[in-house]
Design an enzyme around this catalytic site. Structure first.
Site, PDB file in Angstrom:
ATOM      1  N   GLY A  20       0.842  -1.189   0.000  1.00 21.49           N
ATOM      2  CA  GLY A  20       0.000   0.000   0.000  1.00 21.49           C
ATOM      3  C   GLY A  20       0.872   1.230   0.000  1.00 21.49           C
ATOM      4  O   GLY A  20       2.079   1.157  -0.226  1.00 21.49           O
ATOM      5  N   GLY A  21       0.265   2.372   0.268  1.00 15.22           N
ATOM      6  CA  GLY A  21       1.008   3.613   0.239  1.00 15.22           C
ATOM      7  C   GLY A  21       2.136   3.649   1.254  1.00 15.22           C
ATOM      8  O   GLY A  21       3.259   4.038   0.945  1.00 15.22           O
ATOM      9  N   PHE A  22       1.844   3.231   2.485  1.00 13.49           N
ATOM     10  CA  PHE A  22       2.848   3.301   3.545  1.00 13.49           C
ATOM     11  C   PHE A  22       3.061   1.963   4.233  1.00 13.49           C
ATOM     12  O   PHE A  22       3.653   1.901   5.305  1.00 13.49           O
ATOM     13  CB  PHE A  22       2.422   4.342   4.587  1.00 13.49           C
ATOM     14  CG  PHE A  22       2.122   5.685   4.006  1.00 13.49           C
ATOM     15  CD1 PHE A  22       3.143   6.481   3.517  1.00 13.49           C
ATOM     16  CD2 PHE A  22       0.820   6.150   3.922  1.00 13.49           C
ATOM     17  CE1 PHE A  22       2.877   7.716   2.970  1.00 13.49           C
ATOM     18  CE2 PHE A  22       0.545   7.384   3.378  1.00 13.49           C
ATOM     19  CZ  PHE A  22       1.573   8.179   2.894  1.00 13.49           C
ATOM     20  N   ALA A  23       2.558   0.898   3.658  1.00 14.09           N
ATOM     21  CA  ALA A  23       2.641  -0.398   4.335  1.00 14.09           C
ATOM     22  C   ALA A  23       2.802  -1.515   3.322  1.00 14.09           C
ATOM     23  O   ALA A  23       2.490  -1.367   2.145  1.00 14.09           O
ATOM     24  CB  ALA A  23       1.387  -0.634   5.180  1.00 14.09           C
ATOM     25  N   LYS A  24       3.307  -2.629   3.812  1.00 16.77           N
ATOM     26  CA  LYS A  24       3.313  -3.856   3.030  1.00 16.77           C
ATOM     27  C   LYS A  24       2.852  -4.979   3.940  1.00 16.77           C
ATOM     28  O   LYS A  24       2.952  -4.893   5.172  1.00 16.77           O
ATOM     29  CB  LYS A  24       4.704  -4.148   2.462  1.00 16.77           C
ATOM     30  CG  LYS A  24       5.795  -4.318   3.513  1.00 16.77           C
ATOM     31  CD  LYS A  24       7.158  -4.502   2.845  1.00 16.77           C
ATOM     32  CE  LYS A  24       8.277  -4.525   3.887  1.00 16.77           C
ATOM     33  NZ  LYS A  24       9.605  -4.613   3.254  1.00 16.77           N
ATOM     34  N   VAL A  25       2.324  -6.030   3.345  1.00 16.49           N
ATOM     35  CA  VAL A  25       1.820  -7.170   4.108  1.00 16.49           C
ATOM     36  C   VAL A  25       2.606  -8.399   3.694  1.00 16.49           C
ATOM     37  O   VAL A  25       2.704  -8.709   2.504  1.00 16.49           O
ATOM     38  CB  VAL A  25       0.315  -7.394   3.865  1.00 16.49           C
ATOM     39  CG1 VAL A  25      -0.179  -8.584   4.684  1.00 16.49           C
ATOM     40  CG2 VAL A  25      -0.475  -6.138   4.221  1.00 16.49           C
ATOM     41  N   ASP A 132     -14.828   2.647   4.590  1.00 17.17           N
ATOM     42  CA  ASP A 132     -14.044   2.243   3.413  1.00 17.17           C
ATOM     43  C   ASP A 132     -14.478   0.855   2.951  1.00 17.17           C
ATOM     44  O   ASP A 132     -13.644  -0.012   2.674  1.00 17.17           O
ATOM     45  CB  ASP A 132     -12.549   2.264   3.734  1.00 17.17           C
ATOM     46  CG  ASP A 132     -11.680   2.273   2.474  1.00 17.17           C
ATOM     47  OD1 ASP A 132     -12.211   2.619   1.393  1.00 17.17           O
ATOM     48  OD2 ASP A 132     -10.488   1.938   2.567  1.00 17.17           O
TER      49      ASP A 132
END
Length: 643
Positions: A20-25, A132
């Protein structure tokens, strides 16, 4: 990286399954239980002003416990990182399932929609609004049950649920008219509109309000006029009209939705929204196992668990509980193990935590079999874990009374969220009924994971001592998980996306910029590490041929029998669609960029051999970016290939 030291004491990290914009999983395995988890990794510095939203999401997930909400297990915070350990849902996104079917039947839609209703009604009952709701934020677990995720934009209004919110957030295509107008609004009413969009997408396979131009889309939403396909039944048309009312005061309420005639059809009772899994009572088997493991009394262990600190002890208890619910023994692992098939590699000391920072996908270890973690063990014993017991004994005298949840220290909340004491919610009388099952294949499917063809040891300094004398076992390339049997994507209508993030200060056009291969430095860094670790031929490389997979809803079948020909076709068409890519064997890591060089989409295309003679397919997986843009782009790519 020191930020990962504590995490790697408890989990083995594998490949990135989302960004994502500021994260990864990342996919990971919990060492003590052998259960698979998803770990959301966020960089505090990159989050900046969005850090309060992360705190809001954590607070919400700590207080929400429901059969259709993704479970939070563990929160770890370091100087630079926040790690959220979450329930792993191998079934993939609801969005992917919809587009693989073109659209769902009304009967199947009802089963899915009742689960969505159950989750959202529970969220509202706890004083939250999700804000969301969209197919990408609903995942299937291994039993094909939906789980609601991503509470980063949720709000808990000050006072009560009738308090009006102000923030414009979410995705434009699913946002309520009053929200995009900048008016004050009720979160529950805005969520009902979003569920109306969801219901339409389920039954139609495309968005009710869709346009390439943002202002044109805005006007369509404000008018509230949409196409009514001929296959919709009168009762479903009526329900959509009641949910997609531009005036929120004329919109159907959640209370009336739960027992609406369309929702009730083929059912004897309204939607059961109460939690079936409250944490008011501790499981005796799980408590006993933890007591034995930590060599503490049952009472001490019960007190520690009941404080619900969402530390490693909380994670271990909840994962044991999940393991027991799946029919597995509530037992902790006593042997050193790694989740996967055996593979002898050089000693793990060759891969340090510093190597970890060279690539986003440095922990890639191959396609994971969901059951392998608890079945594949090595012989050498590991030292008993004693750290937590010491902490537990120290904390026993200070631990709160059972059932009391600890408030998060130093909460950062936005103006629409308020810190309120958390307490266990008593269940009301539950409706009892048997839900019809979604028609799926006999074998339940598992989520396809982008895999690296090379196996290498986990970069865990913290566990190096106990693994020093044992060969490292990491996940190998499996033939693929059991899957749904579906055909080629052939949507009723081509869907454009205006799933615009309303939090962004600027809007961007459709990606047009042509570029060269990307991810260069990341891939080169990873390749250096892999080369140092293993000198043998990489399994899964072009010389080995494509991997074998079962037919899954994100696999497109073709008429070609030569995988190399298909790979060449795809590689030839990608530059024409302004898609940059990096080839690794039969997998193409693709991305698109805006005119300003910003990455707007990341996805994978893998040529694979299906598990029947002479049939080649293409596995598709979206990693980042708008789902509807991804759908249209992949359709254009595949339609341009001579398949």
């Amino acid at each position: 990286m020191k930020d990962y030291d504590e995490l790697l004491k408890y989990y083995e990290l594998y490949e990135t399954i989302g960004t994502g914009g500021f994260a990864k999983v990342k996919l990971a395995c919990h060492v003590l239980t052998g259960e698979m988890v998803a770990i959301k990794i966020m960089d505090k510095n990159a989050l900046g002003s969005d850090l309060p939203r992360v705190k809001t999401e954590i607070d919400a997930l700590k207080s929400l416990r429901h059969q259709h909400i993704c479970q939070l297990y563990h929160v770890l915070e370091t100087k630079n990182k926040i790690f959220m350990v979450l329930e792993y849902c191998p079934g993939g996104e609801l969005f992917d399932y919809i587009i693989s079917q073109d659209r769902l039947s009304e009967e199947e839609t009802r089963v899915v929609f009742r689960q969505i209703l159950s989750a959202v009604a529970y969220v509202h009952s706890q004083g939250y609004a999700h804000r969301d709701l969209k197919p990408e934020n609903l995942l299937f677990d291994e039993n094909h049950k939906l789980k609601l995720i991503d509470f980063g934009l949720c709000a808990k209004p000050k006072g009560n649920k009738d308090y009006h919110l102000q923030t414009c957030c979410g995705s434009l295509a699913y946002a309520a008219p009053e929200l995009i107008q900048g008016k004050s609004y009720l979160g529950s009413e805005a969520d009902v509109w979003s569920m109306g969009i969801l219901l339409y997408v389920l039954m139609c396979g495309f968005l009710p309000f869709d346009d390439d131009n943002v202002m044109a889309l805005y006007k369509k939403i404000m008018r509230g006029k949409y196409e009514v396909p001929k296959w919709l039944s009168p009762s479903s048309i009526l329900l959509l009209q009641q949910m997609l009312q531009v005036d929120p005061k004329k919109r159907i309420s959640m209370r009336n939705l739960l027992n609406h005639p369309w929702v009730m059809q083929d059912y004897s009772c309204p939607v059961e929204w109460q939690s079936k899994t409250p944490l008011t009572h501790l499981d005796e088997d799980c408590v006993t196992e933890l007591s034995v493991h930590h060599r503490s009394s049952r009472q001490t262990m019960e007190d520690l668990i009941s404080s619900w600190q969402y530390d490693h002890l909380t994670a271990t208890y909840l994962l044991l509980l999940a393991k027991k619910a799946r029919g597995k023994p509530a037992r902790l692992q006593l042997l050193s193990f790694s989740c996967g098939t055996a593979s002898t590699t050089p000693k793990s000391k060759n891969l340090s935590l510093e190597d970890m920072s060279t690539s986003d996908d440095n922990c890639v270890a191959g396609l994971i079999d969901y059951e392998l973690c608890e079945d594949k063990l090595l012989a050498p014993k590991t030292p008993q874990v004693t750290k937590h017991l010491a902490e537990s004994n120290h904390a026993a005298s200070k631990s709160p009374a059972p059932g009391v949840r600890r408030a998060v220290a130093n909460k950062l909340m936005d103006k629409e969220n308020v810190c309120t004491p958390k307490s266990s919610v008593k269940n009301e009388e539950q409706f009892v009924f048997s839900e019809p099952k979604i028609p799926v294949s006999k074998n339940q499917y598992k989520r396809e994971i982008p895999a690296s063809p090379t196996r290498f040891p986990t970069p865990a300094k913290a566990r190096a001592q106990c693994l020093r004398e044992a060969p490292v076992r990491t996940p190998g390339n499996s033939a693929g998980a059991d899957t749904l049997t579906t055909g080629v994507i052939s949507p009723e209508r081509r869907c454009r996306s205006m799933d615009v993030d309303l939090n962004q200060a600027h809007m961007e056009d459709t990606p047009k910029k042509k570029g060269t291969n990307v991810f260069g430095s990341l891939e080169r860094g990873l390749d250096k590490v892999l080369t140092a670790l293993t000198r043998n031929k990489k399994k899964g490389s072009a010389r080995d041929g494509p991997r074998k997979r079962k037919l899954h809803y994100n696999v497109t079948t073709t008429r070609l029998v030569n995988p190399d020909q298909l790979l060449s076709e795809i590689m030839a068409i990608l530059p024409k669609k302004n898609v940059d890519f990096v080839q690794k064997g039969y997998t193409l890591k693709c991305q698109t960029q805006s005119d300003f060089g910003k990455v707007t989409m990341q996805f994978e295309l893998e040529v694979c051999q299906l598990q029947r003679p002479d049939v080649v397919g293409i596995r598709r997986q979206r990693l980042k970016g708008d789902a509807w843009v991804y759908k249209r782009l992949v359709e254009d790519i595949l339609s341009g290939c001579k398949m």
